[in-house]
Design a protein around this motif. Structure first.
Motif, PDB file in Angstrom:
ATOM      1  N   TRP A 102      11.413 -10.777  -5.505  1.00 17.22           N
ATOM      2  CA  TRP A 102      10.147 -11.447  -5.287  1.00 17.22           C
ATOM      3  C   TRP A 102      10.219 -12.406  -4.094  1.00 17.22           C
ATOM      4  CZ3 TRP A 102       5.882  -9.810  -7.518  1.00 17.22           C
ATOM      5  CH2 TRP A 102       4.723 -10.546  -7.269  1.00 17.22           C
ATOM      6  N   LEU A 103      11.355 -13.064  -3.951  1.00 17.35           N
ATOM      7  CA  LEU A 103      11.483 -14.095  -2.897  1.00 17.35           C
ATOM      8  C   LEU A 103      12.260 -13.565  -1.692  1.00 17.35           C
ATOM      9  CD1 LEU A 103      12.369 -17.058  -5.273  1.00 17.35           C
ATOM     10  CD2 LEU A 103      10.171 -16.555  -4.232  1.00 17.35           C
ATOM     11  N   LEU A 109       7.340 -21.220   1.633  1.00 17.87           N
ATOM     12  CA  LEU A 109       7.125 -21.244   0.190  1.00 17.87           C
ATOM     13  C   LEU A 109       8.304 -20.608  -0.560  1.00 17.87           C
ATOM     14  CD1 LEU A 109       5.303 -21.847  -2.247  1.00 17.87           C
ATOM     15  CD2 LEU A 109       4.282 -19.593  -1.934  1.00 17.87           C
ATOM     16  N   THR A 110       8.748 -19.434  -0.096  1.00 24.21           N
ATOM     17  CA  THR A 110       9.864 -18.796  -0.806  1.00 24.21           C
ATOM     18  C   THR A 110      11.130 -19.638  -0.669  1.00 24.21           C
ATOM     19  OG1 THR A 110      10.408 -17.413   1.095  1.00 24.21           O
ATOM     20  CG2 THR A 110       8.985 -16.433  -0.570  1.00 24.21           C
ATOM     21  N   ALA A 111      11.321 -20.275   0.482  1.00 28.92           N
ATOM     22  CA  ALA A 111      12.506 -21.127   0.651  1.00 28.92           C
ATOM     23  C   ALA A 111      12.493 -22.263  -0.364  1.00 28.92           C
ATOM     24  CB  ALA A 111      12.562 -21.674   2.072  1.00 28.92           C
ATOM     25  N   LEU A 113      10.825 -22.315  -3.275  1.00 24.26           N
ATOM     26  CA  LEU A 113      10.997 -21.779  -4.626  1.00 24.26           C
ATOM     27  C   LEU A 113      12.458 -21.406  -4.893  1.00 24.26           C
ATOM     28  CD1 LEU A 113       7.796 -19.541  -4.970  1.00 24.26           C
ATOM     29  CD2 LEU A 113       8.212 -21.795  -5.941  1.00 24.26           C
ATOM     30  N   SER A 115      15.088 -22.796  -3.597  1.00 21.42           N
ATOM     31  CA  SER A 115      15.828 -24.041  -3.839  1.00 21.42           C
ATOM     32  C   SER A 115      15.615 -24.526  -5.261  1.00 21.42           C
ATOM     33  CB  SER A 115      15.397 -25.139  -2.870  1.00 21.42           C
ATOM     34  OG  SER A 115      15.608 -24.716  -1.558  1.00 21.42           O
ATOM     35  N   ALA A 116      14.364 -24.408  -5.750  1.00 14.60           N
ATOM     36  CA  ALA A 116      14.059 -24.872  -7.105  1.00 14.60           C
ATOM     37  C   ALA A 116      14.843 -24.060  -8.130  1.00 14.60           C
ATOM     38  CB  ALA A 116      12.560 -24.765  -7.373  1.00 14.60           C
ATOM     39  N   PHE A 117      14.834 -22.730  -7.996  1.00 13.12           N
ATOM     40  CA  PHE A 117      15.531 -21.890  -8.970  1.00 13.12           C
ATOM     41  C   PHE A 117      17.043 -22.069  -8.882  1.00 13.12           C
ATOM     42  CE2 PHE A 117      11.556 -19.296  -8.722  1.00 13.12           C
ATOM     43  CZ  PHE A 117      11.197 -19.480 -10.038  1.00 13.12           C
ATOM     44  N   PHE A 118      17.517 -22.413  -7.685  1.00  8.20           N
ATOM     45  CA  PHE A 118      18.954 -22.552  -7.487  1.00  8.20           C
ATOM     46  C   PHE A 118      19.479 -23.904  -7.974  1.00  8.20           C
ATOM     47  CE2 PHE A 118      22.668 -23.449  -4.711  1.00  8.20           C
ATOM     48  CZ  PHE A 118      23.465 -22.419  -5.139  1.00  8.20           C
ATOM     49  N   PHE A 119      18.604 -24.898  -7.983  1.00  9.59           N
ATOM     50  CA  PHE A 119      19.059 -26.270  -8.216  1.00  9.59           C
ATOM     51  C   PHE A 119      19.892 -26.483  -9.488  1.00  9.59           C
ATOM     52  CE2 PHE A 119      18.629 -30.785  -9.230  1.00  9.59           C
ATOM     53  CZ  PHE A 119      19.159 -31.310  -8.080  1.00  9.59           C
ATOM     54  N   ILE A 182      20.943 -15.862  -5.636  1.00  7.27           N
ATOM     55  CA  ILE A 182      21.505 -16.085  -4.303  1.00  7.27           C
ATOM     56  C   ILE A 182      22.390 -14.910  -3.884  1.00  7.27           C
ATOM     57  CG2 ILE A 182      23.192 -17.491  -3.048  1.00  7.27           C
ATOM     58  CD1 ILE A 182      20.489 -18.765  -3.149  1.00  7.27           C
TER      59      ILE A 182
ATOM     60  N   TRP B  31       2.036 -14.919  -8.144  1.00 10.71           N
ATOM     61  CA  TRP B  31       2.590 -16.056  -7.384  1.00 10.71           C
ATOM     62  C   TRP B  31       2.396 -17.356  -8.156  1.00 10.71           C
ATOM     63  CZ3 TRP B  31       5.950 -16.399  -3.673  1.00 10.71           C
ATOM     64  CH2 TRP B  31       6.137 -15.308  -2.806  1.00 10.71           C
ATOM     65  N   LEU B  34       5.018 -17.557 -10.716  1.00  5.70           N
ATOM     66  CA  LEU B  34       6.308 -17.855 -10.100  1.00  5.70           C
ATOM     67  C   LEU B  34       6.434 -19.341  -9.748  1.00  5.70           C
ATOM     68  CD1 LEU B  34       8.648 -15.978  -9.416  1.00  5.70           C
ATOM     69  CD2 LEU B  34       7.891 -16.065  -7.052  1.00  5.70           C
ATOM     70  N   ALA B  38       9.063 -22.038 -11.234  1.00  5.87           N
ATOM     71  CA  ALA B  38       9.909 -22.900 -10.405  1.00  5.87           C
ATOM     72  C   ALA B  38       9.739 -24.357 -10.822  1.00  5.87           C
ATOM     73  CB  ALA B  38       9.574 -22.716  -8.933  1.00  5.87           C
ATOM     74  N   THR B  41      11.550 -24.964 -13.911  1.00 13.28           N
ATOM     75  CA  THR B  41      12.991 -24.995 -13.692  1.00 13.28           C
ATOM     76  C   THR B  41      13.482 -26.388 -13.323  1.00 13.28           C
ATOM     77  OG1 THR B  41      12.941 -22.698 -12.973  1.00 13.28           O
ATOM     78  CG2 THR B  41      14.865 -23.970 -12.348  1.00 13.28           C
ATOM     79  N   VAL B  42      12.711 -27.102 -12.507  1.00 11.30           N
ATOM     80  CA  VAL B  42      13.167 -28.440 -12.113  1.00 11.30           C
ATOM     81  C   VAL B  42      12.624 -29.531 -13.037  1.00 11.30           C
ATOM     82  CG1 VAL B  42      13.601 -27.886  -9.703  1.00 11.30           C
ATOM     83  CG2 VAL B  42      11.338 -28.641 -10.380  1.00 11.30           C
ATOM     84  N   PHE B  45      14.904 -32.136 -14.730  1.00 13.54           N
ATOM     85  CA  PHE B  45      15.437 -33.185 -13.853  1.00 13.54           C
ATOM     86  C   PHE B  45      14.394 -34.261 -13.587  1.00 13.54           C
ATOM     87  CE2 PHE B  45      17.825 -29.285 -12.828  1.00 13.54           C
ATOM     88  CZ  PHE B  45      19.070 -29.710 -13.244  1.00 13.54           C
ATOM     89  N   PHE B 275      23.284 -31.238  -1.615  1.00  9.36           N
ATOM     90  CA  PHE B 275      22.595 -29.951  -1.659  1.00  9.36           C
ATOM     91  C   PHE B 275      21.407 -29.932  -0.700  1.00  9.36           C
ATOM     92  CE2 PHE B 275      19.216 -27.318  -3.679  1.00  9.36           C
ATOM     93  CZ  PHE B 275      19.800 -26.093  -3.459  1.00  9.36           C
ATOM     94  N   GLN B 279      22.423 -27.324   2.220  1.00 11.28           N
ATOM     95  CA  GLN B 279      22.104 -26.186   1.364  1.00 11.28           C
ATOM     96  C   GLN B 279      22.753 -24.898   1.859  1.00 11.28           C
ATOM     97  OE1 GLN B 279      17.948 -25.854   0.744  1.00 11.28           O
ATOM     98  NE2 GLN B 279      18.134 -24.360  -0.874  1.00 11.28           N
ATOM     99  N   VAL B 283      24.967 -22.191  -0.314  1.00 13.35           N
ATOM    100  CA  VAL B 283      24.541 -20.805  -0.494  1.00 13.35           C
ATOM    101  C   VAL B 283      25.600 -19.852   0.040  1.00 13.35           C
ATOM    102  CG1 VAL B 283      22.846 -19.119   0.274  1.00 13.35           C
ATOM    103  CG2 VAL B 283      22.107 -21.359  -0.552  1.00 13.35           C
TER     104      VAL B 283
END
Lengths: 300, 292
Positions: A102-103, A109-111, A113, A115-119, A182, B31, B34, B38, B41-42, B45, B275, B279, B283
């Motif tokens: 999806w990303l 925007l995808t960048a 999102l 980051s959010a999912f990876f955090f 990732i 979208w 999604l 997201a 997910t945060v 925190f 991070f 980043q 990654v």
């Protein structure tokens, strides 16, 4: 300029000692003392009744292992760990794949999102466990607070024997899905664009392109993240230790939690070593089977 | 190809337009889902920071609220006084930082020799190092604990740091990277009279900066977050690291939620900042080594 004056004997000696060994020596020493020798010693200890504070450690052969397989609590830990591993690995890999697909394109925007999912991957299990423990708290937690707003009395998630393990699994998936994403995103960048264009020209729809082009191309990465997820899930400890301590009534007790209990609380080191070796063999077997399945698919 | 078969069934004129609208609705809706996912997910925190700044009365009065109704820094004050927090942060920095610096140095030395120097047994040594990767950490922890006990290193910095100061994964990763650098570089430097250490220090290391940075970042993260190892090696509160101290603190009865969340926020802060700033290295490091 001095090389001409060095007598032959010295050159021979220089050949005998190669300075390259100096570069690997520190790492080799540490690996030898703190990894290689301990592996063998733990195997040796697992064949003894080795309890801290006792003067003699009686040889029991495979006694610890036979005791282990009759041990209800160990079998329970095996079951808990196995279930956790299957569910969490599937959730992380499939979730990560969906997110990566999806990303896939890079926009602001995808960048964001991504980051959010990876955090959550960046945070420690200790922080994550403590935060979730109180997020799920029946009295002060946000989850039950919100459920209360819509008129539902939320359960006590971590104290309920039926809910505790699924809850820990959900947190495990949430924590690790960004990692799979990732790895798979990196692999997706490597799918050749002409290949996709050719498939599109041939009239393949989205779903067909995914099955016939994308998935085969990213297979190595899929396998890699599956193996990593499996191996780390089999070693489940931190999350359980922080969130439930293995309870309620052992419903979330994993292999490593049990190992910690026997080894570092009760100091039965021989028995704990046997648990460690069973875990080791389990990890080895599961990874080999996964690699084998991947290879036999290739042959077809 | 399918257009011939489809052409036989005459589609009503309104159909394509309606389908397009539906498609767009689905696209925007997914979208939306999604973005919500997201945000969810945060959310833990965000809630953590919110609770750290609330008073107990405010929290108990309305747990459904994400953000403080009444702001207070009492939680931060409490965690800094109830726990030797400066000491714990210092321990974590020394453990994670010291180990990572040593580890990157030793791994780069070993990786350099395995990639670019010729010596007898090179292949065998490489295979032995790789083989240790297969063994889970839990297998070695009991004998290592006994070794540290014999050395008198339990509950000390050297006990925390030295056993972790090399990593098979790091050696492997750097070896692979060093092999991609052209061999002509070494030859040219040799002709100019450089020895192997000078080549390593002045030529190979500067070229490997991105790989070293990735290794540094992920190892620092792994060690900063490490739980079982410091839990086993340290035994008194003044030698604990943040993750294990936080856990012990959380299991105390009658714990102050704001203080606990403040502690969690402070332990997460350095990594969160790192991070946001670096980043790319997180990654890259994770994508290449699979370490988390």
């Amino acid at each position: 300029m001095t090389t001409a004056t060095i007598p032959p004997a010295t050159t021979r000696r220089r050949q005998r000692f190669n300075s390259a060994y100096l570069y690997v020596a520190p790492s080799l020493l540490l690996i030898g003392v703190f990894i290689a020798e301990p592996i063998l010693r733990s195997g040796w200890m697992s064949l003894h009744d080795w309890t801290v504070g006792e003067d003699t450690h009686a040889w029991v052969g495979l006694g610890n292992y036979t005791e282990l397989f009759g041990d209800e609590r160990f079998r329970n830990a095996l079951g808990v760990t196995g279930l956790y591993t299957v569910v969490v690995t599937a959730g992380q890999v499939l979730g990560g794949l969906a997110l990566a697909l999806w990303l896939r394109r890079t926009t602001w925007l995808t960048a964001l999102l991504r980051s959010a999912f990876f955090f959550p991957t960046v945070a420690s299990f200790a922080v994550v466990g403590v935060v979730w423990k109180f997020l799920l708290d029946p009295q002060v937690g946000l989850i039950n607070g919100w459920l209360g707003e819509v008129g539902v009395t939320g359960p006590s998630w971590l104290a309920d024997t039926g809910l505790a393990l699924p809850t820990v699994m959900a947190v495990g998936i949430w924590k690790g899905v960004g990692f799979s994403m990732i790895v798979l995103l990196a692999a997706l960048q490597g799918v050749p664009v002409p290949l996709m264009e050719a498939a599109t020209l041939d009239g393949a729809n989205r779903w067909q392109r995914l099955r016939a082009v994308t998935l085969p191309e990213i297979r190595p990465a899929l396998l890699f993240t599956t193996v990593i997820s499996t191996v780390t899930s089999l070693q489940l400890f931190d999350l359980v230790y922080v969130m439930t301590g293995g309870g309620p009534l052992f419903h979330t007790e994993s292999i490593v939690t049990y190992l910690y209990q026997r080894g570092f609380v009760e100091f039965r080191l021989g028995y704990a070593s046997a648990i460690a070796w069973v875990l080791f063999l389990l990890i080895l077997a599961v990874s080999l089977i996964q690699l084998r399945i991947a290879r036999s698919d290739d042959d077809q | 190809m399918t257009s011939e078969t489809l052409a036989r069934v005459e589609a009503p004129a309104w159909l394509p337009g309606t389908l397009k609208i539906f498609k767009n609705i689905i696209r925007y809706a997914s979208w939306g889902v999604l973005i919500l996912a997201a945000a969810a997910t945060v959310l833990p925190f965000v809630w953590m920071i919110g609770v750290s700044l609330r008073t107990p009365a405010d929290l108990y009065a309305d747990p459904a609220r994400l953000w403080p109704g009444e702001w207070s820094v009492a939680g931060f004050h409490a965690v800094l006084t109830q726990l030797p927090f400066a000491r714990l942060a210092f321990n974590t920095f020394v453990f994670a930082g010291g180990t990572t610096i040593l580890l990157v140095f030793l791994d780069s030395l070993a990786g350099y020799a395995l990639a670019r120097l010729k010596f007898r047994g090179r292949q065998a040594i490489f295979i032995v190092i790789l083989a240790t990767l297969m063994v889970p950490f839990q297998v070695t922890i009991i004998p290592v604990f006994l070794t540290l006990f014999d050395l008198g290193w339990l509950n000390t910095f050297q006990g925390l740091i030295i056993p972790r100061a090399t990593s098979a994964l790091g050696i492997f990763m750097l070896r692979q990277f060093f092999r991609t650098l052209p061999a002509e570089l070494d030859d040219a430097a040799h002709i100019d009279g450089a020895n192997s250490f000078q080549i390593y220090w002045r030529i190979v290391l500067p070229l490997a900066k991105p790989a070293l940075a990735s290794l540094f970042v992920i190892q620092f993260m792994a060690l900063w977050n490490d739980f079982l190892w410091p839990l086993v090696v340290s035994s008194t509160l003044d030698m604990r690291t943040l993750p294990s101290a936080l856990t012990l603190f959380s299991s105390q009865s009658g714990v102050d939620h704001a203080a606990l969340m403040a502690g969690a926020a402070i332990s997460l802060a350095p990594l969160a900042v790192a991070f946001l700033v670096a980043q790319r290295f997180f990654v890259q490091g994770i994508a290449t080594t699979g370490l988390k």
